[in-house]
Write an enzyme that holds these catalytic residues in place. Structure first.
Site, PDB file in Angstrom:
ATOM      1  NE  ARG A 120      -0.532   1.884   3.268  1.00 46.91           N
ATOM      2  CZ  ARG A 120      -0.179   3.630   3.582  1.00 46.91           C
ATOM      3  NH1 ARG A 120      -0.191   4.891   2.839  1.00 46.91           N
ATOM      4  NH2 ARG A 120       0.148   3.254   4.262  1.00 46.91           N
ATOM      5  CG  ASP A 121       2.748   4.338   2.752  1.00 45.38           C
ATOM      6  OD1 ASP A 121       3.379   4.552   2.611  1.00 45.38           O
ATOM      7  OD2 ASP A 121       3.315   4.690   4.369  1.00 45.38           O
TER       8      ASP A 121
ATOM      9  CG  HIS B 286       4.098   4.540   9.305  1.00 44.07           C
ATOM     10  ND1 HIS B 286       3.546   3.799   8.177  1.00 44.07           N
ATOM     11  CD2 HIS B 286       3.842   5.788   8.509  1.00 44.07           C
ATOM     12  CE1 HIS B 286       3.469   3.957   7.451  1.00 44.07           C
ATOM     13  NE2 HIS B 286       3.322   4.937   6.990  1.00 44.07           N
TER      14      HIS B 286
ATOM     15  CG  HIS C 202       7.483   7.885   5.335  1.00 45.88           C
ATOM     16  ND1 HIS C 202       7.519   7.277   3.740  1.00 45.88           N
ATOM     17  CD2 HIS C 202       6.504   7.142   5.654  1.00 45.88           C
ATOM     18  CE1 HIS C 202       5.768   6.295   3.837  1.00 45.88           C
ATOM     19  NE2 HIS C 202       5.380   6.692   4.834  1.00 45.88           N
TER      20      HIS C 202
ATOM     21  CB  CYS D 289       1.881  10.237   1.460  1.00 43.33           C
ATOM     22  SG  CYS D 289       0.952  11.067   1.399  1.00 43.33           S
TER      23      CYS D 289
ATOM     24  CG  ASN E  15       6.960   3.241   4.676  1.00 46.62           C
ATOM     25  OD1 ASN E  15       6.390   3.306   3.335  1.00 46.62           O
ATOM     26  ND2 ASN E  15       6.401   3.512   5.930  1.00 46.62           N
TER      27      ASN E  15
HETATM   28  P1  HMG Z   1     -13.888  14.443  -1.878  1.00 48.67           P
HETATM   29  O1  HMG Z   1     -13.119  15.453  -3.320  1.00 48.67           O
HETATM   30  O2  HMG Z   1     -13.446  15.940  -0.617  1.00 48.67           O
HETATM   31  O3  HMG Z   1     -14.605  13.340  -1.630  1.00 48.67           O
HETATM   32  O4  HMG Z   1     -11.862  13.578  -1.025  1.00 48.67           O
HETATM   33  P2  HMG Z   1     -15.980  13.347  -1.915  1.00 48.67           P
HETATM   34  O5  HMG Z   1     -16.480  12.603  -0.864  1.00 48.67           O
HETATM   35  O6  HMG Z   1     -16.321  14.739  -2.695  1.00 48.67           O
HETATM   36  O7  HMG Z   1     -15.939  12.538  -3.586  1.00 48.67           O
HETATM   37  C1  HMG Z   1     -15.169  13.178  -4.407  1.00 48.67           C
HETATM   38  C2  HMG Z   1     -15.023  11.769  -5.671  1.00 48.67           C
HETATM   39  O8  HMG Z   1     -14.359  10.387  -5.278  1.00 48.67           O
HETATM   40  C3  HMG Z   1     -16.715  11.279  -6.251  1.00 48.67           C
HETATM   41  O9  HMG Z   1     -16.811  10.543  -7.203  1.00 48.67           O
HETATM   42  C4  HMG Z   1     -17.212   9.791  -4.986  1.00 48.67           C
HETATM   43  O10 HMG Z   1     -17.484   9.450  -5.214  1.00 48.67           O
HETATM   44  C5  HMG Z   1     -15.278  10.047  -4.407  1.00 48.67           C
HETATM   45  P3  HMG Z   1     -17.153  11.838  -8.332  1.00 48.67           P
HETATM   46  O11 HMG Z   1     -18.628  12.101  -8.269  1.00 48.67           O
HETATM   47  O12 HMG Z   1     -16.175  12.566  -8.441  1.00 48.67           O
HETATM   48  O13 HMG Z   1     -17.342  10.721  -9.588  1.00 48.67           O
HETATM   49  N1  HMG Z   1     -14.738   8.715  -3.716  1.00 48.67           N
HETATM   50  C6  HMG Z   1     -14.767   7.335  -3.968  1.00 48.67           C
HETATM   51  N2  HMG Z   1     -14.174   6.887  -4.717  1.00 48.67           N
HETATM   52  C7  HMG Z   1     -13.217   5.409  -3.949  1.00 48.67           C
HETATM   53  N3  HMG Z   1     -13.074   5.251  -2.925  1.00 48.67           N
HETATM   54  C8  HMG Z   1     -13.737   6.182  -1.642  1.00 48.67           C
HETATM   55  C9  HMG Z   1     -14.269   7.425  -2.095  1.00 48.67           C
HETATM   56  N4  HMG Z   1     -15.197   9.006  -1.577  1.00 48.67           N
HETATM   57  C10 HMG Z   1     -14.617   8.903  -2.415  1.00 48.67           C
HETATM   58  N5  HMG Z   1     -13.722   5.748  -0.581  1.00 48.67           N
HETATM   59  C11 HMG Z   1     -11.317  11.461  -0.749  1.00 48.67           C
HETATM   60  C12 HMG Z   1     -11.979  12.888  -0.323  1.00 48.67           C
HETATM   61  C13 HMG Z   1     -10.586  11.003   1.371  1.00 48.67           C
HETATM   62  C14 HMG Z   1     -12.139  10.700  -0.666  1.00 48.67           C
HETATM   63  C15 HMG Z   1     -10.208  11.692  -0.465  1.00 48.67           C
HETATM   64  O14 HMG Z   1      -9.308  13.334  -0.439  1.00 48.67           O
HETATM   65  C16 HMG Z   1      -9.005  10.844  -0.736  1.00 48.67           C
HETATM   66  O15 HMG Z   1      -9.427   9.510  -1.284  1.00 48.67           O
HETATM   67  N6  HMG Z   1      -7.835  10.799  -0.033  1.00 48.67           N
HETATM   68  C17 HMG Z   1      -7.070   9.735   0.262  1.00 48.67           C
HETATM   69  C18 HMG Z   1      -5.798  10.450  -0.483  1.00 48.67           C
HETATM   70  C19 HMG Z   1      -4.448   8.663  -0.075  1.00 48.67           C
HETATM   71  O16 HMG Z   1      -5.135   7.747  -0.050  1.00 48.67           O
HETATM   72  N7  HMG Z   1      -3.609   8.929   0.932  1.00 48.67           N
HETATM   73  C20 HMG Z   1      -2.229   7.880   0.814  1.00 48.67           C
HETATM   74  C21 HMG Z   1      -2.550   7.098   2.103  1.00 48.67           C
HETATM   75  S1  HMG Z   1      -1.994   8.318   3.869  1.00 48.67           S
HETATM   76  C22 HMG Z   1      -1.052   7.623   4.705  1.00 48.67           C
HETATM   77  O17 HMG Z   1       0.365   7.551   2.979  1.00 48.67           O
HETATM   78  C23 HMG Z   1      -0.236   8.291   5.271  1.00 48.67           C
HETATM   79  C24 HMG Z   1       0.347   7.008   6.203  1.00 48.67           C
HETATM   80  O18 HMG Z   1       1.070   6.290   5.857  1.00 48.67           O
HETATM   81  C25 HMG Z   1       0.790   7.616   7.073  1.00 48.67           C
HETATM   82  C26 HMG Z   1       2.061   8.074   7.674  1.00 48.67           C
HETATM   83  O19 HMG Z   1       3.266   8.061   6.593  1.00 48.67           O
HETATM   84  O20 HMG Z   1       1.965   9.158   8.024  1.00 48.67           O
HETATM   85  C27 HMG Z   1      -0.976   6.475   6.099  1.00 48.67           C
HETATM   86 MG    MG Z   2       3.313   6.415   5.241  1.00 46.42          MG
END
Ligand code: HMG
Ligand code: MG
Length: 301
Positions: free
Chosen positions: A14-15, A206, A208, A239, A248
């Site tokens: 995933r990450d 966690h 990086h 990310c 990571n």
């Molecule tokens: P948004 O644009 O505010 O959401 O995004 P929305 O509710 O307005 O929806 C926009 C569109 O996305 C819509 O589609 C929804 O249906 C769709 P449209 O009508 O435009 O065709 N949608 C989805 N589709 C599939 N699955 C879903 C989903 N939700 C809405 N779950 C949202 C808000 C949270 C969805 C967006 O910002 C998002 O998906 N963000 C994810 C970002 C991400 O994955 N980042 C990486 C992971 S975090 C990380 O890496 C850190 C970590 O490793 C720890 C660390 O290192 O610190 C964990």
């Molecule tokens: Mg991470």
């Protein structure tokens, strides 16, 4: 002084892969995950049910879950940001999920398009869905030692979000140094602050490895009685909303250190390194893990 046993949470699928521009066939992701379970990893974060517009690399997570050999005793969590993601995860047969919040308002906005408190409120119905389906939930706090947009992050901000995640029902909270800028003394101060509110048994770390500090910070975490460490085979990834941050800490590097300390993990280093080589070759990058490269060169561990 150190825990006798450490659980490594493998986050490479995933990450590690969410930030790679290479489009990997779903079969490659499945083979990678199966190699990781064969290596003995007990928790393997296998995908994310997030918006494909935000992170296209994870759009095939349902196919990944359909294809992996689910090994008995192994948990395969997936990231979910909201109810829509939770519904998709349940549909794919996911049995553990992770919700993700941040200790920094700027990062919360950039990564999930809402404030910290909005994200916590958004997780409440996700937790209800999880409870009804008997699915375990892990929580992440990002930017615990610095934010790519706002700079310094106070330990109290981390503590507040970590406690809130436990309060809504997360069994464990993983504290993420998303940009890898943390150093050991700062790590200890942050962990001590969080431990005032969350027991060490519910804390994971966690890191990086952007500045090469991850192993030193993990050592501090072990001294603080943390016994769950996130890592990614091959040291890949980052990310998409933390530009410039590297992958990571590599699973191979963590294993080499823990093996040398006599700390049990149940994971086979040679097999984890083979998984790291496999995925690096598939992406077309060299293995980022120092231990992985040493093993590749035939150096004795
Ligand atoms: P948004 O644009 O505010 O959401 O995004 P929305 O509710 O307005 O929806 C926009 C569109 O996305 C819509 O589609 C929804 O249906 C769709 P449209 O009508 O435009 O065709 N949608 C989805 N589709 C599939 N699955 C879903 C989903 N939700 C809405 N779950 C949202 C808000 C949270 C969805 C967006 O910002 C998002 O998906 N963000 C994810 C970002 C991400 O994955 N980042 C990486 C992971 S975090 C990380 O890496 C850190 C970590 O490793 C720890 C660390 O290192 O610190 C964990
Ligand atoms: Mg991470």
């Amino acid at each position: 002084m150190y825990p006798a046993q450490v659980r490594i949470v493998e986050v490479g699928p995933r990450d590690g892969l969410q930030n790679e521009s290479a489009h990997l066939p779903v079969e490659t992701k499945i083979t990678f995950i199966d190699m990781l379970s064969d290596a003995g990893l007990q928790t393997i974060e296998a995908g994310a049910f997030v918006s494909p517009k935000w992170v296209p690399q994870m759009a095939d997570s349902d196919k990944v879950f359909a294809g992996i050999q689910r090994k008995a005793g192994v948990s395969y969590p997936a990231l979910v940001p909201n109810e829509k993601g939770m519904a998709a995860a349940l549909e794919a047969g996911v049995r553990e999920v992770a919700v993700f919040a941040a200790a920094s308002e700027d990062f919360s906005q950039k990564n999930i398009n809402c404030s910290i408190d909005e994200s916590l409120a958004r997780f409440v119905p996700v937790m209800e869905m999880a409870r009804a389906a008997d699915v375990r939930v892990r929580g992440y706090v990002s930017c615990v030692l610095g934010c790519p947009y706002g700079g310094n992050v106070a330990p109290a901000a981390v503590t507040r979000v970590a406690r809130a995640l436990v309060d809504i029902g997360c069994y464990e909270v993983s504290l993420g140094d998303t940009i890898g800028t943390g150093t050991p003394v700062k790590t200890r101060a942050m962990l001590r602050a969080v431990k005032d509110a969350v027991p060490a048994a519910q804390i994971a770390v966690h890191f990086h490895d952007t500045y090469g500090q991850a192993l030193a910070n993990i050592l501090v975490a072990l001294e603080e009685r943390v016994s769950v460490v996130d890592a990614a085979a091959g040291g890949l990834g980052g990310c998409p909303y933390a530009k410039g941050a590297t992958g990571n800490v590599a699973t191979e590097d963590v294993l080499y250190m823990l093996n040398g300390m006599g700390i049990a993990t149940g994971v086979d280093l040679a097999k984890a390194a083979a998984a790291g080589r496999y995925i690096a070759a598939a992406i077309g990058k060299p293995v980022a893990s120092r231990a992985g490269r040493a093993l590749q060169a035939g150096l004795k561990g």
